[in-house]
Design an enzyme around this catalytic site. Structure first.
Site, PDB file in Angstrom:
ATOM      1  N   GLU A 169      -1.764 -10.372  -5.760  1.00  0.00           N
ATOM      2  CA  GLU A 169      -1.144  -8.953  -4.443  1.00  0.00           C
ATOM      3  C   GLU A 169      -0.179  -9.973  -3.353  1.00  0.00           C
ATOM      4  OE1 GLU A 169      -2.774  -6.941  -6.538  1.00  0.00           O
ATOM      5  OE2 GLU A 169      -4.661  -8.053  -5.755  1.00  0.00           O
TER       6      GLU A 169
ATOM      7  N   ASN B 169      -2.523  -7.211 -12.399  1.00  0.00           N
ATOM      8  CA  ASN B 169      -1.328  -6.274 -11.871  1.00  0.00           C
ATOM      9  C   ASN B 169      -0.212  -7.449 -11.502  1.00  0.00           C
ATOM     10  OD1 ASN B 169      -3.605  -7.534  -9.651  1.00  0.00           O
ATOM     11  ND2 ASN B 169      -1.140  -6.779  -9.012  1.00  0.00           N
TER      12      ASN B 169
ATOM     13  N   ASP C   9      -1.864  -1.510  -9.346  1.00  0.00           N
ATOM     14  CA  ASP C   9      -3.068  -2.511  -9.129  1.00  0.00           C
ATOM     15  C   ASP C   9      -3.714  -2.437 -10.520  1.00  0.00           C
ATOM     16  OD1 ASP C   9      -4.429  -5.335  -8.310  1.00  0.00           O
ATOM     17  OD2 ASP C   9      -5.945  -4.430  -6.740  1.00  0.00           O
TER      18      ASP C   9
HETATM   19  O1  LIG Z   1      -3.510  -9.582  -8.999  1.00  0.00           O
HETATM   20  C1  LIG Z   1      -4.448 -10.695  -9.334  1.00  0.00           C
HETATM   21  O2  LIG Z   1      -4.263 -12.072  -9.078  1.00  0.00           O
HETATM   22  C2  LIG Z   1      -6.169 -10.940  -8.258  1.00  0.00           C
HETATM   23  C3  LIG Z   1      -7.349 -11.869  -8.113  1.00  0.00           C
HETATM   24  C4  LIG Z   1      -8.906 -11.540  -8.422  1.00  0.00           C
HETATM   25  C5  LIG Z   1      -9.077 -12.646  -8.202  1.00  0.00           C
HETATM   26  O3  LIG Z   1      -8.775 -13.737  -8.496  1.00  0.00           O
HETATM   27  O4  LIG Z   1     -10.199 -12.858  -7.368  1.00  0.00           O
HETATM   28  C6  LIG Z   1      -8.792 -10.156  -7.868  1.00  0.00           C
HETATM   29  C7  LIG Z   1      -7.718  -9.313  -8.115  1.00  0.00           C
HETATM   30  N1  LIG Z   1      -6.737  -9.262  -7.904  1.00  0.00           N
HETATM   31  C8  LIG Z   1      -7.880  -7.846  -7.679  1.00  0.00           C
HETATM   32  O5  LIG Z   1      -6.947  -6.906  -8.197  1.00  0.00           O
HETATM   33  C9  LIG Z   1      -9.229  -7.781  -7.831  1.00  0.00           C
HETATM   34  O6  LIG Z   1      -9.450  -6.197  -7.762  1.00  0.00           O
HETATM   35  C10 LIG Z   1      -9.930  -7.840  -7.248  1.00  0.00           C
HETATM   36  C11 LIG Z   1     -11.925  -8.336  -6.835  1.00  0.00           C
HETATM   37  C12 LIG Z   1     -12.198  -9.116  -7.468  1.00  0.00           C
HETATM   38  C13 LIG Z   1     -13.469  -9.586  -6.980  1.00  0.00           C
HETATM   39  O7  LIG Z   1     -13.611 -10.736  -6.753  1.00  0.00           O
HETATM   40  O8  LIG Z   1     -14.332  -8.957  -6.402  1.00  0.00           O
HETATM   41  N2  LIG Z   1     -11.371  -9.935  -7.778  1.00  0.00           N
HETATM   42  C14 LIG Z   1     -10.581  -9.566  -7.415  1.00  0.00           C
HETATM   43 CA   LIG Z   2      -5.244  -7.592  -8.405  1.00  0.00          CA
END
Ligand SMILES: O=C(O)c1cc(C(=O)O)c2c(n1)C(=O)C(=O)c1cc(C(=O)O)[nH]c1-2
Ligand SMILES: [Ca+2]
Length: 682
Positions: A190, A268, A313
């Site tokens: 992100e 993503n 995403d």
């Molecule tokens: O793009 C990324 O590197 C990344 C990392 C993570 C993460 O490490 O928790 C999440 C997401 N994206 C993501 O898109 C997402 O919806 C998400 C939900 C969660 C969570 O633990 O609730 N982590 C992440």
């Molecule tokens: Ca993500």
């Protein structure tokens, strides 16, 4: 004379020394223990234990509860070997618990700097540890991989897995150990990072290999053939390498010992908007893919890209399951996968060929997949500058919440959901006060989450879905009160267990979906349960603690409590800990503001605050307070929190040099203005 007391260091040492590849493989046939994240290398989360079954599950009772002393999200799957449990809480703190007594054996706190909290998108969570030959491995939120002595919790070695600390890399996932190597990826897409997975020698911590998921700067030599091949699918005009490109492998892994293939799910794009990353288009390999690697060398073997040219995403990091299915009369070795994009995929795991895909919730970005395995996109998918609702949203039709597969019923049990939000492509929001182009800029954020900016029209939902992967259709479903429910476990007792966002732990009949038992948990559940045998008795454990990305700004229960591990068995009679009611205050009233500041305040709030604090007075507030429900005095003194404030110690960014005092005045105008706008008229 075999008098090594259970739970003693000598006992733990001996029990965990046995955990190696052979142990994990043979345990898969009995599942007396729970030695690796998804129970076995195929990550089935299907236990062969049937002592607890449809007949006696109604008599399940609490044996003990254990306070994890954690106030943020708990996403950990507890591992258990011979009655010793290893589970993590928020901020990557590890707890070793004696199942026989429910008592703490040791804890290990990697001391993640709290001011690094903002570096992750989605809460300071951790999904659990790996166990191997007497050692426990935890990947800390700040990117360190740490090996501990399983008997004492003492640190044996520590490695920094991050290639460039100027960028916002974090780790939330559980490591896996394959053939003596600890495998770990990271998060950060992100904010503009380049994804990779690394393997470390389990004994010494020595780095063995690293595979990047997306190519780097094409003017420099590529690391390997797979990167040269991938670079052809990106447009250099987008200078994707400056933002990193994304593709972070932040959760899913599985291993097939026979084929000697390690499977990873990739994330993503960074930035989210395809047009920005790669203006001329292109698939942008290996984003949003399942990739097979040789676990000995880290060499690329094959990939299947589930979402070409990701723009939403739509990560493919959601946990996968390896299974052997009979399809059209032939036994096929497959990967089953239900990523964020809403389609259930069956992929040939020997060669990566697409077999089939079917949507498991309503989606509007694609009508289906063609025979070659490419999505047939709709108009709505890539509309550029206008906000519109793409379904599923970035929260995913399914997120990291684990699914399970029961070969007896032939069903996959999935937590699925709808979290409506609107999306804008090609907009430069900054994030956490960092401007686009700088490390830890938005790079990916293209969200317009506001009720007043073309509000989404779909309705939120959360559902437990039993899916037949052979027929590619739903068998049964249970509607929950909210999105963001826990992962699942299925057993040979013909049961499915799942915790819910509204604070219950439930057992269902795996064939019919009939509810057979439930118990309150005091707080929302997002993690997955485990089951195992200790001294001839079957237990079920679940770690609870509301949080994760949806839990930052939202809640589904009127109770709140600390992260807790509950352990149940037939006939258990321990009293539950007292549950605490959640106090919601009134809409903020009386903060003086200039109404002309509201529009600018809106833009500043969207850029800097909304992702964690939600929309004032509209969202209910999750683990992070909703600013629409604070006292006027708090909002009047907002600058004291924004600049070097006391919440920095809890993970709030310091906006010094990023926002001005004037900006804060405008944000205050937006907060009070929104509260005034939505307050019911007397
Ligand atoms: O793009 C990324 O590197 C990344 C990392 C993570 C993460 O490490 O928790 C999440 C997401 N994206 C993501 O898109 C997402 O919806 C998400 C939900 C969660 C969570 O633990 O609730 N982590 C992440
Ligand atoms: Ca993500």
């Amino acid at each position: 004379q075999s008098a090594t007391p259970k739970g003693s260091a000598a006992h733990i040492s001996a029990a965990t020394q046995k955990v190696n590849g052979g142990f994990i493989a043979s345990n898969a046939r009995t599942t007396n223990d729970w030695p690796t994240h998804g129970l076995d290398y195929a990550e089935t989360r299907h236990s062969r234990l049937d002592q607890i079954n449809t007949g006696n599950v109604k008599d399940l009772g609490l044996v003990w509860s254990y306070n994890l002393e954690s106030k943020r999200g708990v996403e950990s799957t507890p591992l258990v070997v011979d009655g010793i449990m290893y589970v993590t809480a928020s901020w990557s703190v590890v707890h070793a618990i004696d199942v026989r007594t429910g008592q703490r054996i040791w804890t290990y706190d990697p001391q993640v700097p709290r001011e690094a909290g903002f570096k992750g998108c989605c809460d300071v969570v951790n999904r659990g540890v790996a166990l191997y030959e007497g050692k426990v491995y935890v990947a800390a939120y700040d990117g360190r991989l740490v090996a501990l002595d399983a008997a004492t919790g003492q640190r044996l070695w520590e490695k920094d897995t991050i290639i460039d600390r100027r960028f916002s890399y974090t780790i939330t996932g559980a490591p896996r150990v394959v053939k003596g190597k600890v495998i770990i990826g990271n998060g950060g897409a992100e904010y503009g990072v380049r994804g990779y997975v690394t393997a470390y020698d389990a004994k010494t911590g020595e780095q063995k290999w690293r595979w990047f998921t997306v190519p780097g700067d094409p003017s420099k030599p590529f690391e390997d053939e797979s990167m040269a091949k991938a670079a052809k699918t990106w447009d250099p005009a987008g200078k994707w390498w400056e933002a990193g490109g994304g593709g972070t492998a932040w959760d899913a892994m599985a291993f097939d010992p026979e084929l000697n293939l390690l499977y990873i799910g990739t994330g993503n794009g960074s930035p989210w908007a395809h047009k920005k990353r790669s203006p001329a288009g292109g698939d942008n390999l290996y984003l949003a893919s399942i990739v097979a690697l040789n676990p000995d060398t880290g060499k690329y073997v094959w990939h299947y890209q589930e979402t070409p040219g990701d723009n939403w995403d739509f990560t493919s990091t959601q946990p996968m399951i390896l299974a052997d299915l009979v399809l059209d009369g032939k036994k096929r070795k497959v990967v089953m996968h239900a990523p964020k994009n809403g389609f259930f995929f069956i992929i040939d795991r020997t060669n990566g060929r697409f077999i089939s895909a079917k949507n498991f919730v309503d989606v509007n970005w694609a009508t289906g997949y063609d025979k070659s395995g490419r999505p047939i996109e709709t108009e709505i998918a890539r509309k550029g500058d206008r906000p519109r609702e793409v379904i599923p949203s970035a929260y995913g039709a399914r997120n990291w919440h684990s699914m399970s597969y029961n070969p007896k019923t032939g069903l996959v049990y999935m937590p699925v959901q709808g979290v409506p939000i609107s999306l804008v492509d090609n907009k430069d929001w900054s994030f956490n006060g960092v401007r686009p182009g700088e490390p830890h800029s938005n790079m990916g954020w293209n969200l317009a989450m506001f009720a007043n900016v073309e509000p989404p029209t779909s309705k939120p939902f959360g559902r437990l879905l039993a899916w037949d992967p052979v027929k590619q259709q739903a068998k049964w479903a249970v509607e929950h009160v909210s999105p963001w429910n826990g992962g699942t476990l299925t057993t040979a007792g013909n049961l499915v267990f799942q915790g819910t966002a509204d604070g219950r732990f439930i057992a269902y009949n795996a064939t019919s979906g009939e509810k057979l038992w439930e118990t309150p948990t005091g707080t929302g559940v997002i993690a997955a349960p485990t089951t195992y045998m200790v001294d001839g008795k079957q237990y079920v454990s679940i770690a609870v603690g509301w949080g994760g990305v949806y839990g930052l700004a939202s809640r589904a229960t009127d109770r709140q409590g600390p992260g807790t591990v509950y352990t149940f068995a037939v006939g258990g009679k321990a009293p539950a800990p007292a549950f605490v009611a959640y106090q919601m205050s009134k809409l903020v009233e009386g903060v003086k503001y200039n109404p002309q500041h509201v529009p600018e305040g809106t833009a500043l709030y969207v850029s800097n605050c909304v992702f964690c604090h939600g929309v004032p007075g509209v969202d209910r507030g999750g683990n992070i307070p909703n600013l629409g429900y604070m006292d006027a005095a708090f909002i009047e003194n907002l600058d004291k929190f924004v600049f070097k404030g006391p919440a920095v110690a809890r993970g709030m960014p310091d906006f010094t040099g990023k926002l001005s005092a004037d900006d804060v005045e405008k944000i205050k105008a937006f907060i009070q203005g929104t509260a005034d706008a939505i307050r019911p008229k007397k």
